[in-house]
Design a protein around this motif. Structure first.
Motif, PDB file in Angstrom:
ATOM      1  N   ALA A 113       0.831  -1.202   0.000  1.00  0.00           N
ATOM      2  CA  ALA A 113       0.000   0.000   0.000  1.00  0.00           C
ATOM      3  C   ALA A 113       0.868   1.255   0.000  1.00  0.00           C
ATOM      4  O   ALA A 113       0.356   2.369  -0.083  1.00  0.00           O
ATOM      5  CB  ALA A 113      -0.918   0.007   1.221  1.00  0.00           C
ATOM      6  N   ASP A 114       2.187   1.049   0.077  1.00  0.00           N
ATOM      7  CA  ASP A 114       3.148   2.159   0.045  1.00  0.00           C
ATOM      8  C   ASP A 114       4.175   1.901  -1.053  1.00  0.00           C
ATOM      9  O   ASP A 114       4.527   0.737  -1.335  1.00  0.00           O
ATOM     10  CB  ASP A 114       3.875   2.290   1.386  1.00  0.00           C
ATOM     11  N   MET A 117     -11.369   1.192  -1.387  1.00  0.00           N
ATOM     12  CA  MET A 117     -12.185   1.458  -0.212  1.00  0.00           C
ATOM     13  C   MET A 117     -12.460   2.955  -0.094  1.00  0.00           C
ATOM     14  O   MET A 117     -11.773   3.785  -0.707  1.00  0.00           O
ATOM     15  CB  MET A 117     -11.481   0.941   1.047  1.00  0.00           C
ATOM     16  N   ASP A 118     -13.445   3.310   0.693  1.00  0.00           N
ATOM     17  CA  ASP A 118     -13.754   4.723   0.911  1.00  0.00           C
ATOM     18  C   ASP A 118     -12.515   5.459   1.407  1.00  0.00           C
ATOM     19  O   ASP A 118     -11.752   4.918   2.213  1.00  0.00           O
ATOM     20  CB  ASP A 118     -14.886   4.837   1.941  1.00  0.00           C
ATOM     21  N   THR A 119     -12.316   6.661   0.905  1.00  0.00           N
ATOM     22  CA  THR A 119     -11.179   7.557   1.176  1.00  0.00           C
ATOM     23  C   THR A 119      -9.904   7.162   0.432  1.00  0.00           C
ATOM     24  O   THR A 119      -8.842   7.747   0.658  1.00  0.00           O
ATOM     25  CB  THR A 119     -10.832   7.699   2.680  1.00  0.00           C
ATOM     26  N   LYS A 166      -5.954   0.039   6.450  1.00  0.00           N
ATOM     27  CA  LYS A 166      -7.047   0.399   7.343  1.00  0.00           C
ATOM     28  C   LYS A 166      -6.658   1.582   8.224  1.00  0.00           C
ATOM     29  O   LYS A 166      -7.484   2.453   8.529  1.00  0.00           O
ATOM     30  CB  LYS A 166      -7.436  -0.807   8.196  1.00  0.00           C
ATOM     31  N   GLU A 167      -5.402   1.630   8.643  1.00  0.00           N
ATOM     32  CA  GLU A 167      -4.929   2.729   9.490  1.00  0.00           C
ATOM     33  C   GLU A 167      -4.976   4.056   8.732  1.00  0.00           C
ATOM     34  O   GLU A 167      -5.376   5.084   9.282  1.00  0.00           O
ATOM     35  CB  GLU A 167      -3.505   2.447   9.971  1.00  0.00           C
ATOM     36  N   TRP A 219     -14.440  -4.174   7.035  1.00  0.00           N
ATOM     37  CA  TRP A 219     -13.189  -4.072   6.279  1.00  0.00           C
ATOM     38  C   TRP A 219     -12.693  -5.442   5.817  1.00  0.00           C
ATOM     39  O   TRP A 219     -12.364  -5.637   4.645  1.00  0.00           O
ATOM     40  CB  TRP A 219     -12.136  -3.385   7.139  1.00  0.00           C
ATOM     41  N   ASP A 220     -12.616  -6.398   6.722  1.00  0.00           N
ATOM     42  CA  ASP A 220     -12.083  -7.723   6.379  1.00  0.00           C
ATOM     43  C   ASP A 220     -12.944  -8.413   5.329  1.00  0.00           C
ATOM     44  O   ASP A 220     -12.420  -9.105   4.439  1.00  0.00           O
ATOM     45  CB  ASP A 220     -11.962  -8.600   7.623  1.00  0.00           C
TER      46      ASP A 220
END
Length: 292
Positions: free
Chosen positions: A22-23, A66-68, A188-189, A219-220
């Motif tokens: 994710a990074d 996902m949202d955001t 998620k964080e 989320w999961d």
């Protein structure tokens, strides 16, 4: 800035979502990334103009996350240099009564790009195997003759729906639509941080809904559905790309780079040649206009 390659993000084999990054470190400052994106966006715009004249391919850009995850701002920044005639963004929300009066793919079919143009799906036909899979009761709104209760939305139902989506994408790819599918991979964080920013900033509060917190609890479930959908539908003619999305400027640049590098490989995309007679008389046409 670090050089990136399309194949480093393309999903070509079965994946575990938790193993995808994710990074991503572009080894550049935010200002440098934004400058590089601006330059790349202009090159994409010029390429789209050529595609418009060529009139053979349409481009479908599918953005899921996902949202955001940054879908709206990515679309704004990557495509803002396009001629308005060459790109249309579609945001697919809860189906309307008109849309529910048709099969679930209908509203996506009618939004497909014309030849020479880009269509961007902000949320896509995959909502029909993501949100509806987490909330199978939504399927009942479609009034499918063979689905009388939630119990009818079983594994065989989803198997068929994935088959239909794969057939849909194969059909449009065979008829000249170049397909990009981007999964904006957010932790998620980081989603928690972005939701908090929405709540703290008055100008962003309109984006927040209490339902966002209810969906976050799932989320999961969503991650499991995303993983299954990507594994079932990443095909050579319609590949998925994992886009590290914890940093928005990085995600935008990677998406733009993938689109530009991929389209640049189509050596047949070029402006059409002038008719021989027109070409032979160009000087005459110029003189006639200059002498008016």
């Amino acid at each position: 800035m670090k050089t990136i390659h399309v194949d480093g993000f393309k999903i070509t084999s079965k994946i575990k979502l938790t193993n995808l990054p994710a990074d991503f470190n572009l080894q550049a400052s935010k200002k440098e990334i934004e400058k590089a994106l601006k330059k790349l966006s202009k090159k994409l715009s010029a390429l789209q103009n050529t595609m418009y004249a060529h009139d053979k391919y349409g481009v479908l850009v599918c953005i899921q996350g996902m949202d955001t995850a940054g879908k709206d701002s990515l679309i704004r920044e990557v495509f803002k240099n396009f001629n308005a005639r060459g790109v249309v963004a579609h945001s697919f929300k809860t189906p309307t009564s008109l849309e529910l009066g048709h099969d679930y793919l209908w509203r996506h079919y009618i939004a497909l790009p014309e030849r020479g143009k880009f269509a961007i799906f902000n949320r896509t036909h995959y909502e029909n195997v993501l949100v509806t899979r987490v909330h199978p009761e939504y399927i009942l709104n479609e009034n499918i003759p063979t689905v009388l209760s939630v119990e009818d939305v079983d594994d065989a139902f989803w198997e068929k729906r994935f088959e239909q989506i794969n057939n849909f994408e194969k059909h449009i790819a065979d008829n000249g639509t170049i397909i990009f599918k981007f999964y904006l991979n957010l932790t998620k964080e980081e989603q928690k941080n972005r939701l908090l920013r929405r709540l703290h900033k008055k100008e962003k509060q309109w984006k927040f809904s209490p339902g966002d917190l209810d969906e976050r609890k799932l989320w999961d479930d969503y991650q499991e559905c995303y993983e299954d959908a990507i594994n079932r539908t990443s095909k050579p003619h319609a590949p998925w790309y994992n886009i590290p999305a914890n940093d928005k400027p990085t995600a935008r640049y990677i998406v733009a780079k993938i689109i530009y590098d991929t389209l640049s490989q189509y050596t047949d995309i070029k402006e059409p040649e002038l008719d021989d007679e027109v070409k032979a008389n160009l000087e005459d046409y110029i003189k006639r206009l200059e002498n008016e």
